[in-house]
Write a protein that holds these residues in place. Structure first.
Motif, PDB file in Angstrom:
ATOM      1  N   ASP A   1       0.775   1.381   6.154  1.00  0.00           N
ATOM      2  CA  ASP A   1      -0.002  -0.213   5.069  1.00  0.00           C
ATOM      3  C   ASP A   1      -1.257  -0.221   6.303  1.00  0.00           C
ATOM      4  OD1 ASP A   1       1.964   0.184   3.250  1.00  0.00           O
ATOM      5  OD2 ASP A   1       3.366  -1.330   2.822  1.00  0.00           O
TER       6      ASP A   1
ATOM      7  N   GLU B   1       7.311   1.724   7.275  1.00  0.00           N
ATOM      8  CA  GLU B   1       6.281   1.441   5.869  1.00  0.00           C
ATOM      9  C   GLU B   1       5.463   0.514   6.329  1.00  0.00           C
ATOM     10  OE1 GLU B   1       6.989  -1.130   1.471  1.00  0.00           O
ATOM     11  OE2 GLU B   1       8.910  -0.031   3.065  1.00  0.00           O
ATOM     12  N   LEU B   2       4.985  -0.685   7.140  1.00  0.00           N
ATOM     13  CA  LEU B   2       4.199  -1.679   7.242  1.00  0.00           C
ATOM     14  C   LEU B   2       3.513  -0.511   8.055  1.00  0.00           C
ATOM     15  CD1 LEU B   2       6.505  -4.696   8.262  1.00  0.00           C
ATOM     16  CD2 LEU B   2       4.634  -4.604   6.001  1.00  0.00           C
TER      17      LEU B   2
ATOM     18  N   SER C   1      -4.280  -4.916  -2.938  1.00  0.00           N
ATOM     19  CA  SER C   1      -2.725  -4.754  -2.771  1.00  0.00           C
ATOM     20  C   SER C   1      -2.240  -4.817  -1.550  1.00  0.00           C
ATOM     21  CB  SER C   1      -2.894  -3.105  -2.720  1.00  0.00           C
ATOM     22  OG  SER C   1      -3.307  -2.282  -3.922  1.00  0.00           O
ATOM     23  N   TYR C   2      -3.620  -5.568  -0.542  1.00  0.00           N
ATOM     24  CA  TYR C   2      -3.291  -5.971   0.365  1.00  0.00           C
ATOM     25  C   TYR C   2      -3.938  -7.651   0.375  1.00  0.00           C
ATOM     26  CZ  TYR C   2      -2.039  -1.229   1.753  1.00  0.00           C
ATOM     27  OH  TYR C   2      -1.137  -0.612   1.418  1.00  0.00           O
TER      28      TYR C   2
ATOM     29  N   HIS D   1       0.553  -7.911   6.273  1.00  0.00           N
ATOM     30  CA  HIS D   1      -0.249  -7.382   5.849  1.00  0.00           C
ATOM     31  C   HIS D   1      -1.688  -8.422   5.370  1.00  0.00           C
ATOM     32  CE1 HIS D   1       1.769  -5.075   2.128  1.00  0.00           C
ATOM     33  NE2 HIS D   1       1.891  -4.306   2.983  1.00  0.00           N
TER      34      HIS D   1
ATOM     35  N   TRP E   1      -3.288   2.484   5.421  1.00  0.00           N
ATOM     36  CA  TRP E   1      -4.149   2.086   3.748  1.00  0.00           C
ATOM     37  C   TRP E   1      -4.534   1.044   4.059  1.00  0.00           C
ATOM     38  CZ3 TRP E   1       1.444   3.441   0.757  1.00  0.00           C
ATOM     39  CH2 TRP E   1       1.316   4.892   0.958  1.00  0.00           C
ATOM     40  N   CYS E   2      -4.350  -0.097   4.372  1.00  0.00           N
ATOM     41  CA  CYS E   2      -4.978  -1.347   4.336  1.00  0.00           C
ATOM     42  C   CYS E   2      -6.734  -1.595   4.487  1.00  0.00           C
ATOM     43  CB  CYS E   2      -4.451  -2.639   5.117  1.00  0.00           C
ATOM     44  SG  CYS E   2      -5.174  -4.124   4.655  1.00  0.00           S
TER      45      CYS E   2
ATOM     46  N   ARG F   1       5.773  -9.405   4.831  1.00  0.00           N
ATOM     47  CA  ARG F   1       5.003  -8.462   4.390  1.00  0.00           C
ATOM     48  C   ARG F   1       3.202  -9.024   4.026  1.00  0.00           C
ATOM     49  NH1 ARG F   1       8.549  -5.122  -0.111  1.00  0.00           N
ATOM     50  NH2 ARG F   1       9.012  -3.065   1.319  1.00  0.00           N
TER      51      ARG F   1
END
Length: 683
Positions: free
Chosen positions: A340, A336-337, A373-374, A479, A343-344, A475
């Motif tokens: 991310d 998942e990370l 979100s990040y 992040h 996506w970040c 996270r």
């Protein structure tokens, strides 16, 4: 309320949201200013107060979104003024819809199984004639390319669907997924009125697809309709927790989002229907200029495409009440990370478009919201570091009891630590309340039975909260690093996404060790400065110290199986599986079995007569004229293959062979005439 007047409602609701967010944030900032040590360092105190206000506003948005979603779903008719039902609208003969599956190094059998289920379900519903299917491959692994083409051919053969299911592979994956879809639209877009984008792990029911088309037909001013996919088919404990969380909370949050956004909503890039003509005309993605900071192709293209659609006057709606839309998620926290990370970078790129000409204010806010979100994780980390700096300032620098301008009387340091702790506790409560609202909503609607019953549902909900609390600091660190590295100009590679349920072992989990060491050193520093102040940092330290064992446990498919056997983190789709999901499981098994011939990939394309025929049949039978250099290169490929087997060529060289029909057929014939001592190189 009439659909044509949604803009007035949107303005009123967003104004209300702004008041509900900014007033508490201002109140929290004032109280935090009073809680910090006085006198103190004005720069440290000012930065701390500012950050706390911003973060309070950020979490307040999530809270109010969840609360209004909760209130809407309590109503007998839980609608949020999304496009009204289509009524008796019947799609006309021109309402042709393309279902496209952009894939990059995905499991071909899984994609073929999804198409098989959709094809059969649409046939049962009597609406198959309005849909065509396209597998749009960007894969650059020769073995996977062969498996993709074999899976496509087997699928078409078993369904008698040649001419209804198409396969195309780009030789250069320019602009990745968005470029793949753009290439499709350039070639075939004029043939279709609507486009439904599905990921390799997506699935939609025939009823859902039919409803989307009917809604688009009934509301010609709508450009995009986005469904809310439910997470399914998870086997690891982490995946099952995500699946449970999605099923309990996602519709509540999506309903809240739809309540605020109305026709200025999100597009998430898949499980959505798009009106082709305006999308082709207005949604060409720009390339961000420059060679360093957040430049290049836009990775998170979907938000930008929605913004461009709105700029052109077409509305974009989120339809949370629409059932029959599913997807899968990464099976472990580390997977998942990794997602991310991409996506970040993509969401941060949106900040470069904030002042693009003609964009609506709501879309600019959505860009900021996506980046936050990040960025919020980095701000939380900075806030905690500032708190540590405040402690260090007062522990290492003696107070000035007689500052200039204060007369003869000393100024005693004042620090309302209890108020600061209360404010942090209030923030944590605001973060957790939406989860309790989601659990309460299930009980109020008397829907706990499909989740394993009241007690197991409650236990699953509380365990999910514990797990989310433990991984939140993990996270935050990851992040924060993603944001920092993106701002430093580090580019992101868009690799293959992990979708299988392979357990995450201790070796893989070593990525969490740096965070654990940071936490221990951080706790040691605070304890050295002032042992009494360690309490506020302790929850974060404990979570980071436990990150490795927690992630390893959560990444286990065996533990996930145990949880399901004991009806923990159960979802309605598992308790009473929809026909589509049951059919998908069976289709995946059958498609995997039918892929045996092509399992060896490139080797099978040369040796196996059937696989060779399928790959060759897709290539043009017109002889191509190559210059002498290319002819010599192909001759060298052939000689090396025949002498040393498939491993003699690199992946790019194997792809060149797979793109040359005459060479492919010739190699097949020559391999079958090799002497025995050379045949073993092909086994």
């Amino acid at each position: 309320m009439r659909f044509s007047r949604w803009r007035r409602s949107a303005w009123i609701r967003r104004t209300l949201l702004g008041i509900l967010v900014l007033v508490p944030a201002g109140f929290a900032s004032i109280n935090m200013a009073g809680a910090l040590p006085s006198p103190g360092n004005p720069w440290l105190n000012g930065a701390t107060v500012l950050l706390f206000g911003v973060l309070t506003a950020w979490i307040a948005i999530g809270f109010w979104t969840a609360l209004f979603g909760f209130l809407v779903l309590l109503r007998p008719d839980p609608r949020t003024d999304t496009p009204p039902p289509a009524g008796d609208t019947v799609p006309g003969p021109d309402a042709r819809t393309a279902l496209v599956f952009p894939v990059y190094r995905e499991n071909p059998e899984r994609v073929a199984a999804t198409i098989e289920v959709l094809y059969r379900q649409l046939g049962k519903s009597g609406i198959l004639a309005g849909f065509d299917f396209f597998i749009l491959s960007d894969s650059n692994d020769p073995d996977l390319v062969v498996r993709e083409q074999w899976a496509w051919a087997e699928l078409c053969r078993s369904l008698a669907a040649f001419g209804r299911i198409y396969y195309r592979r780009r030789r250069s994956n320019i602009k990745r997924k968005s470029g793949n879809i753009a290439d499709f639209l350039k070639r075939w877009g004029s043939l279709y009125k609507y486009l439904v984008v599905l990921d390799a792990d997506s699935l939609m029911s025939a009823d859902c697809l039919g409803h989307l088309v009917e809604l688009m037909e009934a509301h010609p001013q709508v450009g995009i309709l986005q469904s809310v996919p439910g997470v399914v088919r998870q086997q690891t404990l982490s995946g099952r927790i995500q699946q449970f969380s999605n099923r309990v909370y996602s519709r509540m949050f999506a309903t809240g989002l739809s309540f605020w956004q109305l026709g200025d909503s999100y597009y998430w890039g898949h499980n959505a229907i798009i009106r082709v003509a305006p999308f082709m005309e207005h949604c060409q993605l720009p390339r961000l200029k420059g060679r360093a900071l957040l430049s290049g192709d836009i990775l998170s293209h979907d938000f930008v495409e929605a913004a461009l659609m709105r700029r052109a006057g077409w509305s974009v709606w989120l339809v949370p009440e629409l059932a029959g839309s599913w997807e899968e998620t990464p099976p472990t926290l580390l997977d998942e990370l990794k997602r991310d990370r991409r996506w970040c970078y993509g969401n941060l790129q949106h900040l470069r478009l904030l002042f693009a000409k003609g964009l609506l204010a709501m879309n600019r806010l959505l860009f900021v919201n996506g980046a936050m979100s990040y960025v919020a994780s980095a701000l939380w980390l900075l806030y905690l570091l500032l708190g540590t700096a405040v402690i260090a300032w007062h522990a290492l620098i003696p107070p000035d009891y007689f500052p200039p301008g204060h007369g003869l009387f000393p100024v005693w340091p004042v620090w309302h630590a209890d108020l600061a702790v209360f404010l942090l506790g209030a923030s944590a409560t605001i973060l957790l309340l939406p989860r309790f609202l989601g659990l309460l909503l299930v009980f109020l609607k008397r829907r706990s039975a499909p989740f394993g019953g009241g007690l197991r549902f409650l236990a699953s909900g509380l365990l999910e909260i514990v797990y989310s609390t433990l991984v939140a600091p993990v996270r935050m660190l990851f992040h924060s690093w993603f944001v920092l590295s993106s701002l430093l100009g580090h580019r992101v590679q868009w690799g293959r996404q992990q979708r299988t349920a392979a357990s995450q072992g201790m070796r893989t989990s070593r990525a969490y060790i740096p965070g654990t060491l940071i936490a221990i050193a951080w706790a040691g520093l605070v304890y050295f400065l002032d042992p009494g102040d360690l309490g506020w940092l302790l929850p974060i330290v404990v979570a980071l110290v436990l990150a490795l064992p927690v992630a390893t446990l959560a990444g286990s498919a065996r533990v996930g199986t145990w949880a399901r056997r004991n009806r923990l983190f159960l979802t309605p789709e598992e308790d009473h599986p929809p026909e589509e999901l049951e059919s998908l499981e069976q289709a995946v098994t059958e498609r995997t079995r039918s892929a045996v011939r092509a399992r060896s990939g490139f080797r099978a394309a040369i040796v196996d007569p059937w696989v060779n025929a399928v790959i060759a049949a897709r290539l043009s039978d017109q002889p191509r004229r190559y210059n002498e250099e290319i002819q010599l290169t192909r001759a060298l490929y052939s000689a090396r293959l025949l002498a040393r087997g498939p491993r003699a060529l690199s992946a790019s060289e194997q792809l060149a062979v797979l793109n040359d029909r005459r060479l492919l057929v010739k190699l097949h014939e020559e391999v079958w005439t090799l002497p025995p001592h050379q045949v073993r190189e092909w086994h």
